[in-house]
Design a protein around this motif. Structure first.
Motif, PDB file in Angstrom:
ATOM      1  N   ASP A 115       0.955  -1.096   0.151  1.00 28.78           N
ATOM      2  CA  ASP A 115      -0.241   0.003   0.046  1.00 28.78           C
ATOM      3  C   ASP A 115       0.879   1.344   0.049  1.00 28.78           C
ATOM      4  O   ASP A 115       2.052   1.225   0.389  1.00 28.78           O
ATOM      5  CB  ASP A 115      -0.778   0.088   1.368  1.00 28.78           C
ATOM      6  CG  ASP A 115      -1.879   1.037   1.315  1.00 28.78           C
ATOM      7  OD1 ASP A 115      -2.362   1.563   0.119  1.00 28.78           O
ATOM      8  OD2 ASP A 115      -2.094   1.543   2.334  1.00 28.78           O
ATOM      9  N   HIS A 116       0.319   2.430  -0.275  1.00 25.61           N
ATOM     10  CA  HIS A 116       0.936   3.681  -0.196  1.00 25.61           C
ATOM     11  C   HIS A 116       0.452   4.867   0.568  1.00 25.61           C
ATOM     12  O   HIS A 116       0.685   5.731   0.499  1.00 25.61           O
ATOM     13  CB  HIS A 116       1.009   4.320  -1.540  1.00 25.61           C
ATOM     14  CG  HIS A 116      -0.200   4.635  -2.295  1.00 25.61           C
ATOM     15  ND1 HIS A 116      -0.540   6.110  -2.717  1.00 25.61           N
ATOM     16  CD2 HIS A 116      -1.359   4.068  -2.556  1.00 25.61           C
ATOM     17  CE1 HIS A 116      -1.753   6.067  -3.238  1.00 25.61           C
ATOM     18  NE2 HIS A 116      -2.468   4.834  -3.171  1.00 25.61           N
ATOM     19  N   PRO A 131       4.783   5.314   1.318  1.00 23.53           N
ATOM     20  CA  PRO A 131       3.843   6.511   1.263  1.00 23.53           C
ATOM     21  C   PRO A 131       4.576   7.387   0.001  1.00 23.53           C
ATOM     22  O   PRO A 131       3.888   8.568  -0.356  1.00 23.53           O
ATOM     23  CB  PRO A 131       3.896   7.013   2.600  1.00 23.53           C
ATOM     24  CG  PRO A 131       4.594   6.157   3.653  1.00 23.53           C
ATOM     25  CD  PRO A 131       5.304   5.284   2.653  1.00 23.53           C
ATOM     26  N   LYS A 132       5.711   7.168  -0.156  1.00 22.53           N
ATOM     27  CA  LYS A 132       6.369   8.128  -1.367  1.00 22.53           C
ATOM     28  C   LYS A 132       5.976   7.612  -2.788  1.00 22.53           C
ATOM     29  O   LYS A 132       5.954   8.578  -3.488  1.00 22.53           O
ATOM     30  CB  LYS A 132       8.008   7.912  -1.362  1.00 22.53           C
ATOM     31  CG  LYS A 132       8.393   8.672  -0.088  1.00 22.53           C
ATOM     32  CD  LYS A 132      10.124   8.889  -0.293  1.00 22.53           C
ATOM     33  CE  LYS A 132      10.666   9.593   0.995  1.00 22.53           C
ATOM     34  NZ  LYS A 132      11.694   8.667   1.501  1.00 22.53           N
ATOM     35  N   ALA A 133       5.209   6.535  -2.803  1.00 25.60           N
ATOM     36  CA  ALA A 133       4.751   6.038  -4.292  1.00 25.60           C
ATOM     37  C   ALA A 133       3.432   6.830  -4.431  1.00 25.60           C
ATOM     38  O   ALA A 133       2.725   7.031  -3.462  1.00 25.60           O
ATOM     39  CB  ALA A 133       4.695   4.523  -3.912  1.00 25.60           C
ATOM     40  N   SER A 134       3.154   7.133  -5.710  1.00 26.07           N
ATOM     41  CA  SER A 134       2.129   7.717  -5.928  1.00 26.07           C
ATOM     42  C   SER A 134       0.766   7.037  -5.886  1.00 26.07           C
ATOM     43  O   SER A 134      -0.132   7.287  -5.639  1.00 26.07           O
ATOM     44  CB  SER A 134       2.257   8.409  -7.397  1.00 26.07           C
ATOM     45  OG  SER A 134       2.240   6.998  -8.283  1.00 26.07           O
ATOM     46  N   SER A 135       1.013   5.691  -6.143  1.00 29.37           N
ATOM     47  CA  SER A 135       0.010   4.837  -5.972  1.00 29.37           C
ATOM     48  C   SER A 135       0.365   3.440  -5.720  1.00 29.37           C
ATOM     49  O   SER A 135       1.594   3.245  -5.666  1.00 29.37           O
ATOM     50  CB  SER A 135      -0.544   4.643  -7.754  1.00 29.37           C
ATOM     51  OG  SER A 135       0.470   4.537  -8.556  1.00 29.37           O
ATOM     52  N   THR A 136      -0.305   2.454  -5.590  1.00 32.82           N
ATOM     53  CA  THR A 136      -0.131   1.184  -5.283  1.00 32.82           C
ATOM     54  C   THR A 136       0.368   0.435  -6.538  1.00 32.82           C
ATOM     55  O   THR A 136       1.415  -0.234  -6.739  1.00 32.82           O
ATOM     56  CB  THR A 136      -1.265   0.239  -4.899  1.00 32.82           C
ATOM     57  OG1 THR A 136      -1.730   0.871  -3.575  1.00 32.82           O
ATOM     58  CG2 THR A 136      -0.892  -1.044  -4.598  1.00 32.82           C
ATOM     59  N   SER A 165      -4.898   7.011 -12.594  1.00 35.31           N
ATOM     60  CA  SER A 165      -6.210   7.338 -11.843  1.00 35.31           C
ATOM     61  C   SER A 165      -5.660   7.872 -10.316  1.00 35.31           C
ATOM     62  O   SER A 165      -6.133   9.036  -9.866  1.00 35.31           O
ATOM     63  CB  SER A 165      -6.565   5.692 -11.348  1.00 35.31           C
ATOM     64  OG  SER A 165      -7.064   5.323 -12.637  1.00 35.31           O
ATOM     65  N   ASP A 166      -4.527   7.527  -9.777  1.00 33.63           N
ATOM     66  CA  ASP A 166      -4.288   7.893  -8.441  1.00 33.63           C
ATOM     67  C   ASP A 166      -3.607   9.579  -8.657  1.00 33.63           C
ATOM     68  O   ASP A 166      -3.522  10.182  -7.641  1.00 33.63           O
ATOM     69  CB  ASP A 166      -3.434   7.180  -7.735  1.00 33.63           C
ATOM     70  CG  ASP A 166      -4.357   6.350  -6.779  1.00 33.63           C
ATOM     71  OD1 ASP A 166      -5.480   6.322  -7.101  1.00 33.63           O
ATOM     72  OD2 ASP A 166      -3.665   5.926  -5.710  1.00 33.63           O
ATOM     73  N   ASP A 173       0.110  16.299  -6.660  1.00 36.67           N
ATOM     74  CA  ASP A 173       1.594  16.458  -5.987  1.00 36.67           C
ATOM     75  C   ASP A 173       2.479  15.277  -6.002  1.00 36.67           C
ATOM     76  O   ASP A 173       3.425  15.245  -5.572  1.00 36.67           O
ATOM     77  CB  ASP A 173       1.437  17.346  -4.732  1.00 36.67           C
ATOM     78  CG  ASP A 173       0.849  18.679  -5.046  1.00 36.67           C
ATOM     79  OD1 ASP A 173       1.016  19.039  -6.131  1.00 36.67           O
ATOM     80  OD2 ASP A 173       0.453  19.325  -3.848  1.00 36.67           O
ATOM     81  N   ASN A 174       1.623  14.092  -5.860  1.00 36.41           N
ATOM     82  CA  ASN A 174       2.267  13.000  -5.523  1.00 36.41           C
ATOM     83  C   ASN A 174       2.928  12.358  -6.804  1.00 36.41           C
ATOM     84  O   ASN A 174       3.939  11.479  -6.732  1.00 36.41           O
ATOM     85  CB  ASN A 174       1.306  11.841  -5.163  1.00 36.41           C
ATOM     86  CG  ASN A 174       0.180  11.441  -6.215  1.00 36.41           C
ATOM     87  OD1 ASN A 174       0.007  12.151  -7.204  1.00 36.41           O
ATOM     88  ND2 ASN A 174      -0.783  10.455  -5.703  1.00 36.41           N
ATOM     89  N   THR A 175       2.863  13.068  -7.992  1.00 35.03           N
ATOM     90  CA  THR A 175       3.509  12.418  -9.196  1.00 35.03           C
ATOM     91  C   THR A 175       4.906  12.986  -9.184  1.00 35.03           C
ATOM     92  O   THR A 175       5.379  14.178  -8.779  1.00 35.03           O
ATOM     93  CB  THR A 175       3.159  13.542 -10.420  1.00 35.03           C
ATOM     94  OG1 THR A 175       1.495  13.123 -10.431  1.00 35.03           O
ATOM     95  CG2 THR A 175       3.645  12.722 -11.559  1.00 35.03           C
ATOM     96  N   THR A 176       5.939  12.061  -9.271  1.00 31.93           N
ATOM     97  CA  THR A 176       7.179  12.302  -8.944  1.00 31.93           C
ATOM     98  C   THR A 176       8.134  12.084 -10.311  1.00 31.93           C
ATOM     99  O   THR A 176       7.583  11.595 -11.213  1.00 31.93           O
ATOM    100  CB  THR A 176       7.933  11.110  -8.004  1.00 31.93           C
ATOM    101  OG1 THR A 176       8.044   9.962  -8.274  1.00 31.93           O
ATOM    102  CG2 THR A 176       7.230  11.724  -6.697  1.00 31.93           C
TER     103      THR A 176
END
Ligand code: MN
Length: 326
Positions: A115-116, A131-136, A165-166, A173-176
């Motif tokens: 999980d993220h 939690p650093k991952a944008s998505s599972t 989707s996520d 902002d979760n896009t790295t």
């Protein structure tokens, strides 16, 4: 979680997958693109690489716009008559979000929790929570990468759908840089982004569109139009025939108005129960607003439930939003 530890956990999960024959992969209730895309991607890989009996379980209706996903016909809605040794939970912050009996988790040999969400309760025997991952989907990509399996078009399509989707199509902002690096590998696998994007972002039903129109008729602006607030009443839900519980598109639509900073939707569940969704664009932390009503979420997307009628609720919530601008 350090990088070494992360890699070690991924390798440990792979060796556990190798050791068990009856595997169930599942995710949370109210499935979304990340949960279903991740279940399918990992399920298809395990089918391809290992000779295992695998159940891809989604104990809820798959949203219409996700039925295009490769392997969707392999999804099962219950576990009746299935033996399970290894249980893999994806994109699920805690056990209560899983659509299976808790006793099942106790009856299996191993639970892997991938999980993220930063709030994950580490309910598995092996917990890969990043939690650093944008998505599972991003973590599932890393897992597959450690298996030395070649990404085929079907698997890549499922992972791209999960990530897109996520990240709101790579906008949030979760896009790295890593998210984009993975997307580039997925494009190399010759996925059809037109099919994915039209299904994810250009497939609102007529019923949902009618609901959007009805709700926008109640749209009001406050605080120099920095706040946009609208309602979805029970009557609107009934009249529009919008059967899906999913109404995020309405609050997102209001957020997307140029000068709006905070968008808010009050959805009437019954006379004394209102579900509220908040969105923000730049500087207001709407998780704090939701928290003041015992809700939660992220800085730019949050929600809560309040127990009063919709008109009273509106005044109360509006006061909290205005405070957040000070
Ligand atoms: Mn997710």
């Amino acid at each position: 979680m350090g990088m070494n530890n992360y890699s070690e956990l991924l390798l440990k999960a792979i060796s556990v997958i190798e050791n068990y024959d009856n595997i169930c992969i599942t995710s949370h209730v109210n499935p979304d693109g990340d949960s279903i895309g991740s279940v399918l991607a990992l399920g298809l890989v395990i089918k391809k690489k290992f000779n295992k009996h695998i159940t891809m379980l989604v104990p809820d209706k798959v949203p219409n716009n996700l039925t295009f996903l490769p392997g969707i016909d392999l999804i099962e809605t219950d576990l009746i008559g299935q033996k399970v040794d290894l249980f893999i939970a994806l994109d699920c912050g805690d056990e209560n979000r899983l659509g299976v009996e808790k006793s099942l988790l106790e009856s299996v040999s191993v639970v892997i929790n991938i999980d993220h969400h930063i709030t994950n309760t580490d309910f598995g025997h092996i917990n890969i929570v990043n939690p650093k991952a944008s998505s599972t989907g991003e973590i599932v990509y890393d897992l597959i990468n450690h298996m030395n399996v070649e990404l085929d078009k079907d698997i890549a399509t499922c992972i791209y759908t999960a990530i897109s989707s996520d990240t709101g199509s790579f906008k949030y902002d979760n896009t790295t840089s890593k998210t984009h690096m993975i997307a580039s590998k997925l494009l190399d696998a010759r996925i059809d982004t037109n099919i994915i994007n039209t299904n994810l972002y250009q497939s609102r039903s007529i019923e949902k569109t009618n609901l959007l129109v009805a709700s926008l008729n109640t749209l009001e602006f406050f605080n120099n139009k920095k706040i946009g607030l609208a309602m979805i009443t029970k009557k609107m839900l009934e009249e529009s025939n919008a059967t899906s519980e999913e109404t995020d598109f309405v609050v997102n639509f209001i957020r997307d108005i140029d000068i709006v900073e905070v968008a808010c939707i009050l959805k009437e569940i019954d006379n004394n129960t209102i579900k509220i969704s908040f969105r923000s664009k730049k500087h207001v932390d709407v998780s704090q607003i939701a928290k003041s009503f015992n809700g939660g979420g992220h800085a730019k997307a949050s929600g809560c439930t309040i127990y009063m009628n919709i008109e009273e609720g509106k005044q109360l919530v509006l006061e909290e939003i205005v405070k957040a601008f000070r």
